[in-house]
Design an enzyme around this catalytic site. Structure first.
Site, PDB file in Angstrom:
ATOM      1  N   TRP A 127      40.457  81.809  26.945  1.00 13.55           N
ATOM      2  CA  TRP A 127      40.846  81.864  28.355  1.00 13.55           C
ATOM      3  C   TRP A 127      42.363  81.963  28.427  1.00 13.55           C
ATOM      4  O   TRP A 127      43.064  81.119  27.848  1.00 13.55           O
ATOM      5  CB  TRP A 127      40.329  80.618  29.059  1.00 13.55           C
ATOM      6  N   ASP A 208      36.419  72.324  25.611  1.00  8.95           N
ATOM      7  CA  ASP A 208      36.523  72.716  27.014  1.00  8.95           C
ATOM      8  C   ASP A 208      35.125  73.125  27.462  1.00  8.95           C
ATOM      9  O   ASP A 208      34.604  74.164  27.060  1.00  8.95           O
ATOM     10  CB  ASP A 208      37.509  73.881  27.154  1.00  8.95           C
ATOM     11  N   ALA A 210      33.388  74.125  30.530  1.00  8.69           N
ATOM     12  CA  ALA A 210      33.561  74.550  31.919  1.00  8.69           C
ATOM     13  C   ALA A 210      32.290  75.095  32.545  1.00  8.69           C
ATOM     14  O   ALA A 210      32.216  75.229  33.770  1.00  8.69           O
ATOM     15  CB  ALA A 210      34.660  75.621  31.997  1.00  8.69           C
ATOM     16  N   LYS A 243      31.857  75.082  38.486  1.00  6.52           N
ATOM     17  CA  LYS A 243      30.820  76.098  38.395  1.00  6.52           C
ATOM     18  C   LYS A 243      29.440  75.510  38.605  1.00  6.52           C
ATOM     19  O   LYS A 243      28.673  75.974  39.453  1.00  6.52           O
ATOM     20  CB  LYS A 243      30.889  76.814  37.044  1.00  6.52           C
TER      21      LYS A 243
END
Length: 394
Positions: A127, A208, A210, A243
């Site tokens: 990212w 991470d 997400a 999300k």
């Protein structure tokens, strides 16, 4: 003072958003911004979120601060959702943060305090904001191979070789699931091998997470994270609710820090509290309270999980449809990787010139490295994209 400021490099994704908005062509398709959209092009408020907000509205009597680390019910609920049986409460400190990005920043600050000489190892690619934050903080970085541009799959042998060079006390930043920007995930056996490498080198896993729930399911998407954290003496996890709960603008995230010994937990928790105080004092509460309300009520949890599963299966269906369309148009299986990737993103393998051609001739917007957001499609736009890909010579 302000006259000496220098222009900052624009965020490419945000710039693409602005370009898309300015495009007046009918039928334009936005596959750039990393936000889930339903078939109508909207990012809906989930049913359980609406109900939780109603309950909060009816019951809330004050808007005073909560605590520096956040609401305990939110922290415990998220800790269980992320780590499940891998959660060692005696060795885990938790912090409410401003979204998943805030959790990443606080994790890096915490790690830097603990080891000022660390290097952060990030996947190539990753990212873009990972690298931007690391560079802004002045933290040394190293990349490890992750993606094979030729096969559009993982380069696991390269990844293992590069991770073996990590030093004790370094951070290894791992995508828990639904790798952004490639969509290529590690298998559980590969997670085991990564865990063994980390154990040998003494490097600390920093996951991470997400997109939990957007790939293969809530528990399936966290399986690698749980394996690595469960095996590691120390670990960091940054999780986002943007999300899977659809509460992007509420900025609800959490940082989990596993310490080597229970005696270190309070020290880590105190340092994390200090970091919140220095950065933004008290964390935002509304999004966290929505999540807490859902996770503490069995009926709301069930409804949320059901709707999240609808979202996940919808994206999987779009992947299958796009792969099938491209298989028919090309007479080959070279795009079948799209069906095997998971989450919102895949890297198509197009050149920047091909991406530009697709945008210019079809009003289809994707990031220059050919990362496309599957959730920006619907059943009607998939054939349009497939034809554009073939006509661009991808």
């Amino acid at each position: 003072m302000f006259g000496t400021l220098k222009p900052q490099a624009p965020d490419k994704i945000l710039a693409l958003m602005g370009e898309f908005k300015a495009d007046t062509r009918q039928g334009k398709i936005d596959l750039g911004v990393g936000v889930y959209k339903d078939p109508t092009g909207l990012t809906p408020v989930m049913r359980a979120v609406r109900e939780a907000e109603k309950r909060i509205w009816d019951a809330e009597t004050t808007k005073t601060y909560t605590t520096l680390i956040g609401e305990p019910g939110y922290l415990s609920g998220m800790s269980r959702m992320v780590l499940a049986d891998a959660l060692d409460t005696d060795r885990t400190a938790a912090l409410s943060t401003v979204g998943g990005t805030g959790a990443i920043r606080q994790a890096l600050e915490l790690a830097r305090i603990g080891n000022p000489d660390l290097t952060v190892h990030v996947s190539d690619p990753t990212w873009p904001n990972h690298v931007s934050i690391l560079n802004f903080m002045g933290l040394p970085t190293a990349t490890y191979r992750y993606f094979d541009d030729a096969t559009r799959g993982g380069d696991f042998e390269g990844m293992k070789a590069d991770l073996a060079r990590a030093r004790k006390g370094d951070l290894v930043l791992l995508h828990g699931c639904c790798h952004n920007p490639t969509g290529a995930n590690l298998t559980l056996d590969q997670w085991r091998q990564v865990s063994e490498i980390l154990d040998r080198t003494g490097a600390v896993p920093f996951v991470d997470l997400a997109y939990q729930g957007f790939g293969d399911g809530l528990d399936e998407d966290a399986a690698g994270t749980r394996l690595v954290v469960g095996n590691a003496p120390e670990a960091l996890v940054a999780a986002s609710c943007s999300k899977n709960f659809g509460i992007y603008r509420e900025r609800a995230g959490v940082l989990l820090a596993k310490v080597a010994d229970p005696a270190q937990r309070d020290l880590a928790q105190g340092t994390m509290s200090f970091l919140n105080r220095q950065t933004y004092s008290f964390p935002p509460d509304h999004g966290a309270r929505i999540v807490m309300t859902i996770l503490e009520d069995a009926a709301l949890t069930a409804d949320w999980k059901a709707e999240l599963e609808e979202v996940r299966l919808g994206m999987l269906g779009l992947r299958q449809q796009l792969a099938a369309e491209l298989r028919e148009l090309t007479g080959s299986d070279r795009f079948d990787f799209l069906e095997h990737h998971r989450g919102m993103f895949s890297r198509l393998g197009a050149t920047p010139a091909q991406v530009q051609k697709i945008k210019d001739e079809n009003a289809i917007y994707m990031v220059g490295d050919s990362r496309l957001n599957i959730a920006g499609l619907n059943r009607d736009s998939v054939p349009i994209l497939a034809r554009a890909i073939v006509e661009a010579g991808v």
